[in-house]
Design an enzyme around this catalytic site. Structure first.
Site, PDB file in Angstrom:
ATOM      1  N   HIS A  24       0.814  -1.218   0.000  1.00 30.53           N
ATOM      2  CA  HIS A  24       0.000   0.000   0.000  1.00 30.53           C
ATOM      3  C   HIS A  24       0.848   1.268   0.000  1.00 30.53           C
ATOM      4  O   HIS A  24       1.922   1.317   0.600  1.00 30.53           O
ATOM      5  CB  HIS A  24      -0.986   0.005   1.177  1.00 30.53           C
ATOM      6  CG  HIS A  24      -0.378   0.134   2.536  1.00 30.53           C
ATOM      7  ND1 HIS A  24      -0.172   1.359   3.144  1.00 30.53           N
ATOM      8  CD2 HIS A  24       0.044  -0.796   3.425  1.00 30.53           C
ATOM      9  CE1 HIS A  24       0.356   1.171   4.341  1.00 30.53           C
ATOM     10  NE2 HIS A  24       0.499  -0.122   4.549  1.00 30.53           N
TER      11      HIS A  24
ATOM     12  N   GLU B 238      -5.114   1.114   3.055  1.00 36.23           N
ATOM     13  CA  GLU B 238      -4.760   0.123   4.077  1.00 36.23           C
ATOM     14  C   GLU B 238      -4.729   0.715   5.472  1.00 36.23           C
ATOM     15  O   GLU B 238      -5.162   0.074   6.438  1.00 36.23           O
ATOM     16  CB  GLU B 238      -3.401  -0.502   3.740  1.00 36.23           C
ATOM     17  CG  GLU B 238      -3.076  -1.751   4.555  1.00 36.23           C
ATOM     18  CD  GLU B 238      -2.433  -1.468   5.907  1.00 36.23           C
ATOM     19  OE1 GLU B 238      -2.357  -2.406   6.733  1.00 36.23           O
ATOM     20  OE2 GLU B 238      -2.012  -0.316   6.162  1.00 36.23           O
TER      21      GLU B 238
END
Length: 351
Positions: A71, A222
């Protein structure tokens, strides 16, 4: 046989990535950077509706797929309130402690794209004025942003174009040492993102043949819990999150090996996949540590929670002082790269 990637290129890429502000919710610029990095390769690449980047590489087996994710969204903040003194009250994006950003330089981005610099401070910072400067609670009521503009009241700050809801990013303060350390904010998870981008480039440039069609998700939510819970093709058997190994007292991971997670706050990761990753590390002389992260969640655990019938795992470089002033070493990056390269060329986990 696994080859050694050029780790200096990975370190250079990490430096570029952490220098692009991308708190969760404001990640378009860093996603565009990733697209441009992979531009020119023959890749199926598209953005999902949440703004994440999906890359697919066909394998010999098109019926069973793999997915790897890292991420690019980071911790950050939003303007919660413009105070009567012209300074800003903040609201957190992601899970960090206020003491981790006290004294940090920051950048405020307005809706029109104008950027202002500032410093995150306790309002009781001056020891010559405040008796409780060292004892006052580090919380949202005492933390404020001092803007680097001539403003002493709410009206003057609003005149700059700053409003509630504007994003605030933290200065990464990235440094690379001669001893091989890279220290910076946001190594979680831009170190892993760089590793995945380099892996994709290596696969395409060296003509690495993949046994299974493999998808790569550069996720962008995330830090707020749901980056990897969608866009998983139904053919996906294995889902591997590439994210930091959390270091500290009682942890087995370090800054020099690849960390293989056995369990985090969501519960155990798939035992068969974990054993496969360990075996690959042993077979390829890759330095690794198996660890448990008690206060941690990943894109893989988000995918499991959302109901996907997948085998899930988690690996990554060891990152010291997570969600603060982070640090890792190029040997940890290298061991992670080598394990991932071995993994994408290996067989599917036997369930």
């Amino acid at each position: 046989m696994v080859t050694n990637p050029n780790i200096k290129e990975t370190v250079s890429l990490i430096k570029e990535l952490v220098s692009i502000p991308s708190p969760s919710g404001n990640t378009d610029n860093v996603i565009e950077f990733c697209e441009q990095y992979l531009h020119g390769f023959e890749l199926e690449m598209k953005r999902n509706r949440k703004g994440g980047l999906l890359i697919s590489i066909p394998g010999k087996n098109i019926d069973q797929h793999r997915m790897l994710t890292a991420h690019v969204d980071t911790l950050g903040a939003m303007v919660k309130e413009i105070k009567s003194n012209g300074r800003l009250k903040l609201d957190m994006i992601g899970g960090f402690r206020w003491n981790a950003v006290e004294g940090e330089y920051c950048e405020i981005e307005t809706e029109t794209g104008k950027r202002y610099t500032g410093t995150i401070l306790m309002k009781q910072t001056s020891v010559h004025v405040y008796k409780d400067a060292g004892k006052a609670k580090r919380n949202e009521d005492n933390i404020e942003v001092r803007i680097d503009e001539r403003t002493i009241n709410e009206k003057e700050t609003r005149k700059l174009g700053i409003n509630v809801g504007d994003f605030v990013s933290f200065d990464p303060r990235v440094q690379i040492t001669e001893s091989g350390f890279i220290k910076s904010r946001h190594l979680d998870d831009k170190a892993s993102t760089a590793i995945l981008l380099r892996l994709i480039k290596h696969i395409k440039e060296d003509g690495v043949e993949l046994p299974y069609t493999t998808h790569f998700l550069i996720s962008n939510n995330e830090e707020i819990g749901y980056g990897g819970n969608s866009n998983i093709p139904p053919e996906t058997i294995e889902y591997l999150a590439v994210d930091m190994g959390a270091l500290g007292e009682g942890q087995s991971s370090d800054e020099f090996t690849v960390s293989i997670c056995a369990k985090d706050s969501s519960g155990p990761y798939h035992y068969g996949l974990r054993k496969q990753l360990v075996n690959l590390a042993k077979q390829n002389n890759i330095d690794y540590k198996v660890d448990i992260y008690p206060y941690y969640g990943s894109d893989a655990s988000a995918a499991i929670r959302s109901g996907h019938d997948i085998v899930h795992g988690l690996v990554g470089p060891g990152i010291e002082s997570s969600h603060a002033l982070e640090r890792t070493h190029e040997s940890s990056l290298l061991n992670t790269e080598k394990l991932l390269l071995a993994y994408v060329q290996s067989g599917i986990t036997t369930i």
